[in-house]
Design a protein around this motif. Structure first.
Motif, mmCIF file in Angstrom:
data_model
loop_
_atom_site.group_PDB
_atom_site.id
_atom_site.type_symbol
_atom_site.label_atom_id
_atom_site.label_comp_id
_atom_site.label_asym_id
_atom_site.label_seq_id
_atom_site.Cartn_x
_atom_site.Cartn_y
_atom_site.Cartn_z
ATOM 1 N N ASN A 169 -5.007 -19.895 89.563
ATOM 2 C CA ASN A 169 -5.210 -19.261 90.859
ATOM 3 C C ASN A 169 -6.093 -18.035 90.750
ATOM 4 O OD1 ASN A 169 -3.907 -21.080 92.444
ATOM 5 N ND2 ASN A 169 -1.911 -20.052 92.320
ATOM 6 N N ILE A 210 -9.498 -19.243 91.153
ATOM 7 C CA ILE A 210 -9.766 -19.546 92.566
ATOM 8 C C ILE A 210 -9.956 -18.241 93.348
ATOM 9 C CG2 ILE A 210 -8.773 -20.524 94.667
ATOM 10 C CD1 ILE A 210 -7.346 -22.564 92.848
ATOM 11 N N GLU A 267 -13.307 -16.884 92.869
ATOM 12 C CA GLU A 267 -14.281 -17.734 93.554
ATOM 13 C C GLU A 267 -14.313 -17.390 95.044
ATOM 14 O OE1 GLU A 267 -14.136 -22.390 94.163
ATOM 15 O OE2 GLU A 267 -13.903 -21.872 92.035
ATOM 16 N N ILE A 268 -13.125 -17.186 95.601
ATOM 17 C CA ILE A 268 -13.046 -16.835 97.028
ATOM 18 C C ILE A 268 -13.734 -15.492 97.280
ATOM 19 C CG2 ILE A 268 -11.454 -16.122 98.854
ATOM 20 C CD1 ILE A 268 -9.472 -18.229 97.752
ATOM 21 N N LEU A 278 -3.345 -17.621 99.394
ATOM 22 C CA LEU A 278 -3.275 -18.203 98.050
ATOM 23 C C LEU A 278 -1.973 -17.789 97.359
ATOM 24 C CD1 LEU A 278 -4.861 -19.837 95.895
ATOM 25 C CD2 LEU A 278 -5.797 -17.662 95.081
ATOM 26 N N GLN A 285 1.264 -20.091 96.255
ATOM 27 C CA GLN A 285 1.839 -20.090 94.913
ATOM 28 C C GLN A 285 3.342 -19.813 94.931
ATOM 29 O OE1 GLN A 285 -0.275 -18.002 91.588
ATOM 30 N NE2 GLN A 285 1.587 -16.784 91.499
ATOM 31 N N ARG A 334 -9.742 -27.441 99.589
ATOM 32 C CA ARG A 334 -10.435 -26.157 99.549
ATOM 33 C C ARG A 334 -11.922 -26.333 99.745
ATOM 34 N NH1 ARG A 334 -6.955 -22.608 97.967
ATOM 35 N NH2 ARG A 334 -5.408 -23.498 96.609
ATOM 36 N N ARG A 371 -15.435 -25.740 98.512
ATOM 37 C CA ARG A 371 -16.033 -25.453 97.202
ATOM 38 C C ARG A 371 -17.525 -25.395 97.424
ATOM 39 N NH1 ARG A 371 -11.789 -26.562 93.306
ATOM 40 N NH2 ARG A 371 -11.018 -24.451 93.341
#
Ligand SMILES: Cc1cc2nc3c(=O)[nH]c(=O)nc-3n(C[C@H](O)[C@H](O)[C@H](O)COP(=O)(O)O)c2cc1C
Ligand code: SF4
Ligand code: FES
Lengths: 452, 210, 901
Positions: free
Chosen positions: B8, B11, B14-15, B32, B36, B174, B176
């Motif tokens: 995560n 991720i 990346e976000i 996110l 989780q 998601r 991407r």
């Protein structure tokens, strides 16, 4: 009846099971509008949209092309924020557009970015719409892979990223400046306009265009078919087609795309094509013509066309295209409470009159419904309303930053003035008020406004 | 657990990279974290602050503004019954009352087995399909009391596990942005006029790049 | 000239407010324009020093910009030509009444027990505008009773009206966003994050600006009611920044300090230390009676006996023993007291062994010998600042607020040159690290010179471009670390001026009135008014009768001489070398060796414990006078309470000592002393009592005074821009405020004028000299050192030591202040995580740190503000002090680390 045979523009793929996929989209004319746009200089695309006189579909009804022109020249970057926060009670159209035809919206986004020179787009989808988020994410991923979004779109030097962003539950975030605050990672509290007109000072302080999902979904068609073809539909300033959600006590509730400015409320509510009439053989008591914040309409307004100017003159608005129908058995005190409760729960809390006032109004109404009301409460409802929206006029004046606070006043003024005896029955006494109410739709039946 | 797992964490970064200003990622990162852990633990808020460069208090200030972000654990299934105007007119109140009876909790509470949290919710944009409800933000339209009972049975039996992930997970897909396709986040500072904003078209009539 | 912003040409806009024509600046907000026209628009959220948010809606008034009157928030709308504002219309009144009613529905009616009662804008507005009875019968919002949001501040959420002032202050002004709005709508509250208190050096400001009693200061809670408090305007003396404040007392005890908005200085803000540390003056340990020591034990004595003892110890100086007498300290004193002591030491005793700095400052020729910059110069739009200074947030905290604002709101670019990261690092356009002692190396590189092959962290060339491109460069100069000698910084200054000869300098020496004490000559080689002994010999000999024969010793020299038995009598003027001198070993040996130590102080400390004579002195707010802040601004301090016990004003003690020595200093009043300063000290020429008095009511007087300032001070008493600091939106009604300000101005004016009259009445005027036979001596100037300080080679096994301060520490005042004492931290060894790993230490290791001087046992902590190769230890923290490791004669100190066996 003024039902026209105008072809739908934005709802053409709703009936298809796979209308949301890129494959189906491409076989049904998808991304042709974008190609058409890229074959023209950006300035001409803006002109095409101006020619269509496409009014914003998010509620305020401002012409999209004109708004685009408000970006101060020479100031970059500019951003696009797509308002997909649809949350106003009664409003239901953007969700379908996002779930069933996400590529159409994305194509509209790209056309807007190209036309206005917007360097990045953010698709702000309401948090509670999981399916819409999935469909849009899939569509974006497909479109990136196919070269429709990102770097050098369709091989041109037009490059833009479209970022899917979703909210987390707050109606006020639909208001464009709150939307920007929220997108900046803050509490979604509106900014004062002026100076914070997004087109001038928006996301990160930069020029920003905020457009509604439905507004943008019209762009592919406009670019493929021409602004003039769009402008040929509709009447007065209300051009093209428009989505209306008809809910409440009708036989066939649903979301309908009708020719804008021509079709009437009666068509929408009574026609077998649309609402199909009041259910259970009852009579119409009242209807909300444009979302929870709109002053109510009644029987005498049924023949008004769904045209922004005419509805405005009659004292309400088409707002977000939400028509909520109440039959003769409706307890308007409860309905009124339910609407006010919404605004009090959803107040962002920034302005004192809205934060404290809407809560107070809701408490008074709840007390009345629970049998604890007093006759003086009725005057107090109007006076407190007057302190939030001076003069209880239409369009509303406000002591607040944004129109949310004054929105709570519409249902109170509508219900209390038109159906005062129902309130009086609850509190066991008569309404005596010195507050002067200036909204045209408020009060006892006025036949003159029905004849348009 | 409360801090991001290593997966995560990737991720999350990346976000953040998608936004011109990191702070814009606060809400996505809260989602996110909620995906989780099912809710937002204090540690998660602290870490989100670290990732985007604001104080934990600021993260909390933002998060607490929004209804969907829960500071306390809630049930595996969050059942939101709409009682806003259209649903109210069409029996939403009665449906909520039935739901309270059936689940044995008042709106706002979680069942003892931790399976269901019931909430009275405002408009869900399903007004023409009233009364409506959502389970973990998945829609159920025109719900009768009988439908409700079936739904609860199905959920409890795990028959809807495929379509309704546990609370916290919203979209299961998601976005991407492939790095070779990304145009890149547009920094608000020192931006120039986009190259395509000229007096000539971006494509020629035959669709090629002029 | 003091206020750059004021100089910006202002377009004037004409509008109508309540029928009257009003002129305003273009861009000014309606609420400010109305204020200036004497029309008060009620407000809660608006604060002139913060960005408007327009959320309380109290200031909505009818504004007509040509499209008919509409209710608009006056705090958000800028004035426009032809605008018509009506603050009295029916609709305005109804709307404002409505807002008040809304605010009161959830506000508890506990005014009688609320600290704010009597000075509460909500209360005032409710009386002035409110409808009276509440129609709200519903249940009010309830919150848990007051919660402590920090050690100093409590929050009562029920009283909060959600004006966003404290939260905006925390985020936008202080950069400490630890209190925020939480939840939404009617549930909104201000709160902290769990376990993350509002630990800000500036938290007290939120109490001051809270328009209700939601935020209260722990130290003030329930202490007093506004009506039995008397207040005077004064200046904070907790550091050298010179925040303008009010001092409030009740029953002869100071109970509160609040910020006053002085446009060129503090904008109304204060740090918490300055705001709260006054309670040290009420500590039971306070020195109240003179003490003398016969043998081991000190005993109480009469003033007569103690002064007699002190005079006896000083008397040999009169007969050729001047070199064997020394005076350390004086930065705590007012200008008047510092002058009196300088006159005693240099004019009567004839010693030049006088130093108000304890090896932690800069030589006076650096402070005064360069073109000086004001705070506003440093912060003005578009300027560039080179920061070669300690962490300003720790040492002169409100300068941090000003510079932060300058960077964020006025495009000021900061280039930082420090041995460790500071609070300014995140705000700096470029931040360069230098190895302790090697500031000059980087400075030479920046100036375009050769770096001698040394590797430098950060982007030197980018920084150099920034500095080269600067249109106005201000060097904010201080001691980044007292672990390196002042000489290394002087070298760097020389190198910088080589590259940037047009730069101006703003010195950040921390101690309260150190700039004033230097001005008055409490430093070796100088006489009052920036004159060297040689240059001023004739001028001062004529006035004083005597001046020292030659330049004397600085603090290091004095202590070294003392340690060698060359000093018989040492006077400590509020100085505690045992705790405060960077070299413990030297200080201890010196004080053990000196024949007689005379301590003039307010609180007991390690050095007074060794003193043979202790003379209790008046503390802050117990003695009137003036101070001079770091930019040279002369500001008044007020006496608000009588000194504790039999404590006396410092200047009084000096005069008394002189008298016992058979000399009349001729100084009998504050005004009289000031007259003599103005007459004799060249840099103060023209700054007459009258000017100081008039300036006190304005922005203070920047010395040296010039024609422009004189003209401005002669002008209208209150101009539009300077009116700002009169409007403290956080308290009292406009009328109360005006009345308080009036009476206080008069009182201060009367005091000073009366005192001036008592003094000798020689002619007045800028051109006047000490006598007819002498020309005014020239001021000193800075010449870069010819040779650079020699540095030891880098020791690959050692770490260079960085010694810096934090705002809260074990300093005497801090430790005797109940509000502040608990905030000091325990000493530790700060290492870069890489070094920690390289040394194989885990984060909680206890280590043995040694230098050539000594060793300490400390816990090592990872701290990435310290660059690899260096090690940081804060001075004056609990448990261990780096002064045990330092040798003041060495330019840098290298330490070695061993694990504790
Ligand atoms: C309280 C409030 C809520 C709003 N909610 C929405 C919304 O959910 N979706 C939307 O598109 N516009 C909403 N609006 C309108 C937006 O502020 C804005 O006018 C609109 O998004 C502009 O897009 P358009 O020009 O394409 O209509 C709302 C406005 C207010 C005052
Ligand atoms: S009117 Fe209400 S929702 Fe709108 S900004 Fe003010 S408080 Fe927020
Ligand atoms: S809205 Fe202007 S002072 Fe609060």
């Amino acid at each position: 009846m003024t039902i026209t045979d105008a072809k739908p523009i934005v709802s053409t793929r709703w009936a298809l099971d796979d209308g949301h996929t890129l494959d189906r989209y491409l076989t049904t004319g998808g991304y042709e509008g974008l190609r058409a746009a890229l074959r023209r200089p950006p300035g001409q695309v803006v002109e095409e949209v101006k020619a269509a006189s496409l009014l914003g579909r998010g509620g305020a009804g401002f012409p999209a092309g004109v708004k685009w022109g408000f970006c101060p020249p020479g100031v970059f970057p500019r951003y696009l924020v797509v308002n997909g926060d649809e949350s106003e009670p009664g409003t239901y159209k953007d969700r379908i557009l996002m779930e069933r035809d996400p590529h159409q919206l994305i194509e509209g986004v790209l056309i807007a970015c190209y036309a206005v020179g917007l360097a990045q787009a953010f698709l702000y989808v309401r948090g509670e719409m999981a399916l819409a988020q999935e469909r849009i994410a899939t569509a974006l991923n497909e479109a990136y892979a196919a070269g429709y979004i990102g770097r050098n779109i369709l091989g041109s030097d037009f490059s833009v990223d479209v970022v899917l962003h979703w909210g987390a539950g707050a109606y006020i975030v639909g208001e464009e400046t709150a939307l920007i605050e929220s997108l900046e990672g803050s509490r979604g509290m509106p900014r004062l306009k002026p100076p914070y007109f997004p087109a001038a000072i928006g996301l990160y302080g930069q020029p920003t265009i905020v457009n509604n999902v439905e507004t943008l979904s019209n762009l592919p068609w406009i670019l493929s078919n021409g602004g003039a073809a769009f402008g040929a539909l509709g009447a007065e300033t209300s051009r093209g087609t428009r989505l209306f959600a008809v809910s409440g006590h009708v036989k066939k509730p649903g979301v309908f795309e009708v020719e804008f400015g021509v079709t009437t409320f009666r068509d929408l509510i009574e026609s077998q094509l649309y609402g199909g009439g009041i259910r259970g053989g009852k009579d119409l008591k009242a209807f909300i013509p444009g979302g929870a914040s709109a002053p109510w309409f009644y029987e005498e307004h049924l023949d008004l066309p769904l045209e922004a100017g005419a509805v405005g003159k009659a004292g309400s608005m088409l707002g977000s295209g939400a028509v909520v129908v109440m039959d003769s058995d409706t307890d308007v005190v409860k309905a009124c409470h339910r609407l006010v409760r919404f605004f009090s729960r959803e107040s962002c809390g920034k302005c004192t009159p809205c934060r404290e006032g809407t809560g107070w109004l809701e408490k008074i109404l709840r007390r009345i419904i629970e049998g604890q009301g007093r006759p003086s409460d009725l005057a107090m409802l109007l006076d407190v309303s007057d302190n939030i929206s001076p003069g209880i006029a239409w369009p509303p004046r406000q002591t607040t930053i944004c129109p949310l606070g004054p929105s709570a006043v519409s249902p109170i003024a509508s219900a209390l003035l038109r159906f005062r005896e129902e309130f009086e029955a609850y509190v066991g006494g008569a309404l005596e008020s010195s507050v002067e109410v200036r909204g045209a739709a408020y009060g006892p039946k006025r036949v003159e406004v029905a004849a348009t | 657990m409360a801090r991001f797992t290593s997966g995560n964490d990737v991720i999350a970064r990346e976000i953040i990279d998608r936004y011109p200003v990191a702070k814009s990622a606060v809400i996505p990162l809260c989602h996110l974290a909620q995906e989780q852990d099912g809710h937002l633990a204090d540690d998660a808020l602290v870490q989100i602050g670290e990732l985007v460069g604001i104080t934990p208090a600021e993260v909390l200030g933002t998060a607490s503004f929004y209804e969907m972000l829960k500071r306390e654990p809630c049930g595996r299934y969050l059942v939101n019954v709409c009682t806003s105007i259209s649903c109210h007119l069409m029996g939403g109140d009665e449906l909520l009352h039935h739901a309270e009876q059936r689940l044995g909790v008042r709106a706002g509470a979680t069942t003892a087995d931790g399976l269901f949290t019931l909430e009275e919710y405002e408009c869900q944009a399903a007004c023409t399909e009233a009364p409506a409800l959502q389970v973990n933000y998945r829609y159920f339209h025109n719900v009768t009391p009988a439908d409700f009972d079936t739904l609860v049975d199905d959920l409890a039996a795990g028959r809807l596990a495929d379509t309704i992930p546990p609370h916290g997970t919203l979209a299961r897909i998601r976005q991407r942005i492939p790095s070779d396709r990304a145009a890149g986040a547009a920094s608000p500072i020192g931006g120039a006029q986009p190259g395509w904003l000229t007096d000539s078209p971006a494509l020629t009539d035959d669709g090629s790049n002029p | 000239m003091t206020d750059v912003k004021r100089e910006v040409a202002v377009d004037t806009v004409s509008l109508t407010v309540n029928g009257a024509a009003v002129e305003a600046h273009k861009g000014q907000l309606v609420i400010d324009a109305a204020d200036n026209a004497g029309i008060h628009i009620p407000r809660f959220c608006y604060h002139p020093r913060m960005k408007s948010v327009g959320m309380c809606r109290m200031c909505i008034v009818d504004i007509d910009t040509g499209r008919g009157p509409a209710l608009q928030p006056a705090c958000m709308i800028p004035v426009a030509d032809g605008m018509v504002v009506d603050t009295l219309s029916e609709s305005t009144k109804k709307a404002q009444d409505g807002v008040l009613e809304f605010l009161l529905i959830n506000h508890p009616l506990d005014c009688p027990v609320c600290d704010k009662g009597g000075e509460c804008p909500l209360q005032d507005n409710a009386y002035a505008f409110g409808p009276g009875e509440s129609r709200f019968v519903e249940e009010k919002r309830h919150f848990e009773k007051p919660i402590p949001v920090s050690d100093l501040v409590l929050l009562d959420r029920e009283r909060c009206i959600l004006c966003d002032r404290c939260t905006r202050f925390a985020r936008d002004v202080a950069g400490d966003a630890f209190i925020v709005f939480q939840e939404r709508g009617g549930q909104t509250e201000v709160n902290t994050f769990p376990e993350h208190p509002f630990a800000s050096y500036f938290s007290g400001n939120t109490v001051q600006i809270c328009p209700v009693g939601a935020l209260t200061a722990g130290p003030y809670r329930f202490r007093a009611r506004p009506w039995d408090v008397e207040k005077d305007e004064s200046t904070c003396t907790s550091c050298s920044f010179g925040c303008r404040i009010t001092v409030e007392a009740s029953r002869d005890e100071v109970i509160r300090r609040q910020g006053v908005d002085l446009d060129p200085v503090n904008w109304g803000w204060m740090c918490d230390k300055g705001r709260f540390d006054f309670d040290a003056m009420n500590a039971s340990e306070r020195l109240r009676t003179p003490l003398v020591r016969d043998g081991a034990a000190a005993r109480e004595a009469t003033w007569s006996e103690a002064i007699g003892r002190a005079a006896d110890a000083l008397r040999p100086a009169l007969d050729g023993g001047a070199d064997r007498v020394a005076v350390l300290g004086g930065a705590r004193l007012t200008n008047e007291a510092a002058y009196t002591w300088a006159k005693l030491a240099k004019g009567v005793l004839g010693t030049d062994n006088v130093d108000c700095q304890l090896a932690d400052g800069l030589p006076p020729e650096v402070v005064f010998g360069l073109p000086r910059a004001t705070i506003d110069d440093a912060c003005a739009d578009g300027g560039t600042v080179l920061l070669l200074a300690p962490d300003i947030k720790e040492e002169v905290p409100v300068l941090f607020l000003r510079l932060r604002d300058a960077v964020l709101a006025h495009g000021v670019k900061v280039v930082e040159l420090t041995p460790q990261s500071t609070s300014m690092t995140p705000l700096a356009a470029a931040s360069l690290r230098y190895r302790p002692g090697e500031a000059a190396v980087v400075a030479r590189l920046l100036g375009g010179g050769d770096g001698g092959g040394l590797s430098i962290d950060g982007d030197v060339s980018a920084a150099r471009e920034l500095l080269r491109g600067a249109t106005r460069l201000t060097i904010v100069l201080g001691r980044p670390s007292i672990g390196e000698s002042a000489a290394t910084i002087v070298d760097a200054v020389g190198a910088l001026l080589g590259g940037f000869p047009d730069a101006h300098v703003l010195t950040v020496l921390r101690r309260a009135n150190v700039h004033g004490a230097l001005d008055m000559g409490l430093t070796p080689g100088l006489l009052p008014g920036h004159v060297t002994i040689d240059a001023g010999r004739d001028w001062f000999t004529e006035a004083w009768g005597r001046v020292p024969a030659a330049t004397g010793l600085d603090a290091t020299g004095i202590l070294a001489a003392a340690a060698e038995g060359k000093i018989d009598t040492l006077v400590l003027l509020g100085a505690d070398p045992i705790a405060d001198f960077p070299d413990h070993q030297l200080a201890r040996t010196a004080l053990d060796t000196v024949g007689t130590v005379i301590a003039v102080d307010v609180l007991p400390n390690a050095s007074t414990a060794l003193a043979h004579v202790v003379l209790p002195a008046a503390g802050p707010s117990e003695e009137a006078g003036t101070t001079t802040n770091l930019e040279g601004r002369v500001l008044t301090v007020a006496q608000k309470v009588t000194p504790a016990g039999t404590a006396r004003a410092d200047w009084h003690i000096a005069a008394e000592l002189a008298f016992r020595l058979g000399h009349d200093l001729g100084l009998e009043s504050i005004g009289g002393i000031w007259d003599e300063i103005e007459r004799l000290a060249p840099s103060y020429a023209g700054l007459t009592v009258d000017i100081v008095r008039r300036a006190a009511d304005r922005d203070g007087a920047l010395m040296p005074i010039d024609e422009a300032q004189l003209a401005e001070l002669d002008g209208a008493r209150v101009t539009i821009a300077s009116q700002r600091h009169r409007v403290d939106a956080g308290s009292a009604t406009a009328a109360n405020r005006a009345a308080a300000a009036e009476s206080q101005e008069e009182r201060q004016a009367d005091e000073l004028a009366a005192e001036a009259e008592q003094s000798d009445d020689e002619g007045k005027g800028v051109a006047r000299g000490a006598s007819t036979s002498q020309a005014r001596p020239p001021l000193l100037s800075f010449a870069p050192p010819a040779t650079a300080t020699e540095l030891p080679a880098v020791d690959a096994y050692g770490l260079r030591l960085v010694v810096s301060r934090t705002l809260y520490d074990n300093g005497t005042l801090n430790q005797h202040s109940p509000s502040i004492a608990g905030l000091a931290r325990v000493a530790c060894l700060r290492l870069n995580p890489a070094d920690l790993a390289r040394l194989g230490l885990d984060a909680t290791a206890t280590v043995e740190v040694s230098s050539v001087r000594g060793s300490l046992t400390l816990d090592a902590v990872a701290d990435d503000r310290i660059p690899p190769g260096s090690a940081g230890i804060y001075t004056n923290h609990e448990g261990a002090d780096p002064a045990d490791l330092l040798d003041v004669h060495a330019p840098v100190t290298t330490i070695h680390i061993g694990t504790k066996s």
